[in-house]
Design an enzyme around this catalytic site. Structure first.
Site, PDB file in Angstrom:
ATOM      1  N   GLY A  79       1.237  -0.965   0.051  1.00 45.52           N
ATOM      2  CA  GLY A  79       0.359  -0.044  -0.479  1.00 45.52           C
ATOM      3  C   GLY A  79       1.365   1.520  -0.099  1.00 45.52           C
ATOM      4  N   PHE A  80       0.160   2.294   0.130  1.00 42.62           N
ATOM      5  CA  PHE A  80       1.337   3.824   0.374  1.00 42.62           C
ATOM      6  C   PHE A  80       1.878   3.618   1.411  1.00 42.62           C
ATOM      7  CE2 PHE A  80       0.473   7.912   2.309  1.00 42.62           C
ATOM      8  CZ  PHE A  80       1.102   8.064   2.009  1.00 42.62           C
ATOM      9  N   VAL A  81       1.782   3.605   2.200  1.00 38.28           N
ATOM     10  CA  VAL A  81       2.371   4.078   3.570  1.00 38.28           C
ATOM     11  C   VAL A  81       3.282   2.614   3.578  1.00 38.28           C
ATOM     12  CG1 VAL A  81       2.931   3.916   5.818  1.00 38.28           C
ATOM     13  CG2 VAL A  81       0.870   4.965   5.070  1.00 38.28           C
ATOM     14  N   TYR A 104     -14.621   0.442   9.847  1.00 38.13           N
ATOM     15  CA  TYR A 104     -13.077   1.211  10.152  1.00 38.13           C
ATOM     16  C   TYR A 104     -13.019   1.500  12.166  1.00 38.13           C
ATOM     17  CZ  TYR A 104      -8.477   3.760   8.809  1.00 38.13           C
ATOM     18  OH  TYR A 104      -7.406   4.183   9.082  1.00 38.13           O
ATOM     19  N   ASP A 129       0.372  -9.643   0.824  1.00 39.73           N
ATOM     20  CA  ASP A 129      -0.444  -8.246   0.724  1.00 39.73           C
ATOM     21  C   ASP A 129      -1.609  -8.998  -0.297  1.00 39.73           C
ATOM     22  OD1 ASP A 129      -2.000  -5.828  -0.915  1.00 39.73           O
ATOM     23  OD2 ASP A 129      -0.362  -4.661   1.329  1.00 39.73           O
ATOM     24  N   ARG A 135       3.968 -17.046  17.926  1.00 33.78           N
ATOM     25  CA  ARG A 135       5.123 -17.927  17.775  1.00 33.78           C
ATOM     26  C   ARG A 135       6.557 -18.062  17.620  1.00 33.78           C
ATOM     27  NH1 ARG A 135       4.174 -23.927  13.965  1.00 33.78           N
ATOM     28  NH2 ARG A 135       5.790 -24.170  13.777  1.00 33.78           N
ATOM     29  N   ASP A 182      -4.657 -13.249   1.085  1.00 30.42           N
ATOM     30  CA  ASP A 182      -4.874 -11.943   2.309  1.00 30.42           C
ATOM     31  C   ASP A 182      -5.130 -12.760   3.151  1.00 30.42           C
ATOM     32  OD1 ASP A 182      -7.533 -11.180   3.700  1.00 30.42           O
ATOM     33  OD2 ASP A 182      -8.654 -12.247   1.648  1.00 30.42           O
TER      34      ASP A 182
HETATM   35  P1  NAD Z   1      -3.063   1.827   1.528  1.00 31.04           P
HETATM   36  O1  NAD Z   1      -4.320   1.484   1.465  1.00 31.04           O
HETATM   37  O2  NAD Z   1      -3.077   2.258   0.757  1.00 31.04           O
HETATM   38  O3  NAD Z   1      -2.473  -0.069   2.240  1.00 31.04           O
HETATM   39  C1  NAD Z   1      -2.829  -1.074   2.732  1.00 31.04           C
HETATM   40  C2  NAD Z   1      -2.462  -1.984   2.292  1.00 31.04           C
HETATM   41  O4  NAD Z   1      -3.084  -3.368   3.150  1.00 31.04           O
HETATM   42  C3  NAD Z   1      -2.894  -2.443   1.329  1.00 31.04           C
HETATM   43  O5  NAD Z   1      -1.520  -2.194   0.628  1.00 31.04           O
HETATM   44  C4  NAD Z   1      -3.981  -3.504   0.611  1.00 31.04           C
HETATM   45  O6  NAD Z   1      -4.233  -4.481  -0.453  1.00 31.04           O
HETATM   46  C5  NAD Z   1      -3.932  -4.476   1.572  1.00 31.04           C
HETATM   47  N1  NAD Z   1      -5.017  -4.912   2.915  1.00 31.04           N
HETATM   48  C6  NAD Z   1      -5.894  -5.121   2.684  1.00 31.04           C
HETATM   49  N2  NAD Z   1      -6.737  -6.009   3.171  1.00 31.04           N
HETATM   50  C7  NAD Z   1      -6.163  -7.134   2.808  1.00 31.04           C
HETATM   51  C8  NAD Z   1      -6.018  -8.377   3.266  1.00 31.04           C
HETATM   52  N3  NAD Z   1      -7.345  -8.928   4.108  1.00 31.04           N
HETATM   53  N4  NAD Z   1      -4.754  -9.313   2.966  1.00 31.04           N
HETATM   54  C9  NAD Z   1      -3.873  -8.403   2.908  1.00 31.04           C
HETATM   55  N5  NAD Z   1      -2.895  -7.364   2.556  1.00 31.04           N
HETATM   56  C10 NAD Z   1      -4.590  -6.209   2.736  1.00 31.04           C
HETATM   57  O7  NAD Z   1      -3.570   2.234   3.470  1.00 31.04           O
HETATM   58  P2  NAD Z   1      -2.168   3.214   3.797  1.00 31.04           P
HETATM   59  O8  NAD Z   1      -2.633   4.502   3.399  1.00 31.04           O
HETATM   60  O9  NAD Z   1      -1.421   2.710   3.184  1.00 31.04           O
HETATM   61  O10 NAD Z   1      -2.771   2.781   4.932  1.00 31.04           O
HETATM   62  C11 NAD Z   1      -1.940   1.885   5.948  1.00 31.04           C
HETATM   63  C12 NAD Z   1      -2.119   1.275   7.068  1.00 31.04           C
HETATM   64  O11 NAD Z   1      -2.116   2.519   7.781  1.00 31.04           O
HETATM   65  C13 NAD Z   1      -4.057   1.201   7.496  1.00 31.04           C
HETATM   66  O12 NAD Z   1      -4.385   0.329   8.510  1.00 31.04           O
HETATM   67  C14 NAD Z   1      -4.322   2.658   7.753  1.00 31.04           C
HETATM   68  O13 NAD Z   1      -5.282   2.008   8.685  1.00 31.04           O
HETATM   69  C15 NAD Z   1      -3.034   3.311   8.643  1.00 31.04           C
HETATM   70  N6  NAD Z   1      -3.813   4.689   8.746  1.00 31.04           N
HETATM   71  C16 NAD Z   1      -3.731   5.430   7.698  1.00 31.04           C
HETATM   72  C17 NAD Z   1      -3.858   6.601   7.454  1.00 31.04           C
HETATM   73  C18 NAD Z   1      -3.401   7.765   6.395  1.00 31.04           C
HETATM   74  O14 NAD Z   1      -3.001   8.635   6.435  1.00 31.04           O
HETATM   75  N7  NAD Z   1      -2.762   7.082   5.312  1.00 31.04           N
HETATM   76  C19 NAD Z   1      -4.394   6.967   8.705  1.00 31.04           C
HETATM   77  C20 NAD Z   1      -4.947   6.174   9.840  1.00 31.04           C
HETATM   78  C21 NAD Z   1      -3.626   4.974   9.865  1.00 31.04           C
END
Ligand code: NAD
Ligand code: UDP
Length: 320
Positions: free
Chosen positions: A10-12, A151, A31, A112, A56
């Site tokens: 994902g992004f972060v 969420y 992912d 584990r 998943d």
């Molecule tokens: P994102 O949607 O870009 O990344 C989330 C990643 O999780 C994606 O690559 C997605 O494919 C993966 N994912 C989702 N469901 C999955 C599953 N069942 N199995 C495997 N992979 C799965 O979001 P992000 O902005 O990169 O956020 C990353 C984390 O940081 C998240 O948990 C989000 O809640 C938390 N967060 C982000 C922000 C923000 O502003 N970016 C703010 C608060 C919290």
């Protein structure tokens, strides 16, 4: 150090993967690409210290998977979850499951392997906050049956599950509540205010503000967040185990101010339209970062204009 990032495409997660590879970690990303993209990590795929498992997080980890990629892990960053409101509105059940069954699976893996576990929770755990700015001690104001609850409540459950493994099951778990973070690799169409406003400005389309523009958010640049995640993960156990830390930039702006900033920085000459506020949209949000600053010495370094300029430049060179 053998490190796993669940949600690392994902992004972060993609920025975190790069940062950890850069300091010598062996990184395995798990992912399913629900909201992430392989293009985010394509530049890492040839690195011998990087491994991508498309899978998943909700599915229990089998013995053969344990042998293939689960053994010997020392750090687990759990980032898997849709994060943009439009994404979790589209995937509410998946959001609840990845924050419950998924977190459970990887906490068991941490147990584990005696691995440290870091949960990325969210400022949404505070809901529409009645306390401002929000310290970690605030319990929040969440509508448990509203459209955002998949969420908000999912993340609150994930926090509770993490604490149960800390208190009763020997896992060294840590929780961060992330406030709005932005930067390169946000999806142009993910619906978040930063990507929407930049994308529309570049495309010459009008911006839409939900509500009257007086709602506030505090925006953190992704490199600051990634440094914060590493800081919390690597902090000594006596300071960080079982603790919650806010990570965000306390520089608070109204959405109208933010829209005008984007128009100024992109040079776009487009209209700002107003539509009704969205249900349960938090009216104000600003992190109190006293705890992470005093205990771990972390604070954001990138000012909003600098971070936005980098993000705008990145959006401009994409094939949008
Ligand atoms: P994102 O949607 O870009 O990344 C989330 C990643 O999780 C994606 O690559 C997605 O494919 C993966 N994912 C989702 N469901 C999955 C599953 N069942 N199995 C495997 N992979 C799965 O979001 P992000 O902005 O990169 O956020 C990353 C984390 O940081 C998240 O948990 C989000 O809640 C938390 N967060 C982000 C922000 C923000 O502003 N970016 C703010 C608060 C919290
Ligand atoms: N927002 C907006 N126009 C948009 C996208 C979002 O006015 O095109 C508002 C949204 O209603 C919220 C704020 O901007 O008040 C931040 O929204 P975002 O989806 O980025 O993140 P949230 O903080 O709600 O998770």
């Amino acid at each position: 150090m053998k490190t796993m990032i669940v949600g690392g495409a994902g992004f972060v997660g993609s920025h975190l993967s790069e940062a950890l590879l850069g300091v010598g970690h062996d990184v395995t990303v798990v992912d399913n690409l629900l909201t992430g993209r392989e293009s985010n990590i394509r530049q890492l795929l040839g690195d011998p210290n990087f491994c991508f498992v498309r899978r998943d997080a909700i599915t229990p980890i089998t013995a053969s998977e344990m042998a293939e990629w689960g053994e010997g892990i020392e750090r687990i960053y759990y980032l898997a979850s849709p994060a943009s409101p439009d994404d979790y509105f589209a995937w509410p059940v998946e959001t609840l499951l990845v924050n419950s069954a998924g977190v459970y699976n990887f906490l068991q893996l941490a147990e584990r392997n005696h691995a440290r576990f870091l949960l990325t929770s969210t400022s949404e755990a505070y809901g529409d906050p009645l306390v401002h700015p929000q310290p970690e001690t605030y319990w929040g104001n969440v509508n448990p049956v509203g459209p955002r609850s998949c969420y908000d409540e999912g993340k609150r459950f994930a926090e509770s599950m993490t604490m149960a493994f800390v208190r009763n099951r020997t896992v060294d778990g840590r929780i961060v509540r992330i406030f709005n973070t932005y930067g390169p690799r946000m999806k142009a169409n993910d619906g978040r205010v930063v990507s929407n406003f930049i994308y529309n400005s570049i495309k010459g389309k009008s911006l839409v503000i939900y509500g009257d523009g007086s709602y506030t958010r505090s925006f953190c640049y992704v490199s600051d967040l990634v440094r914060g995640l590493q800081t919390v993960m690597e902090a000594d156990s006596d300071i960080a185990t079982g603790e919650v830390f806010n990570l965000g930039n306390p520089d608070e702006h109204t959405i109208l101010e933010f829209a005008k900033n984007i128009l100024r920085l992109t040079g776009a000459d487009v209209r700002i339209n107003f539509e009704p506020a969205r249900t349960d949209d938090p009216t104000r949000r600003k992190p109190d970062i006293t705890k992470v600053q005093t205990r771990l010495g972390w604070k954001p370094q990138v000012m909003l204009e600098e971070g936005l300029n980098k993000t705008i430049e990145w959006f401009k060179i994409q094939q949008l």
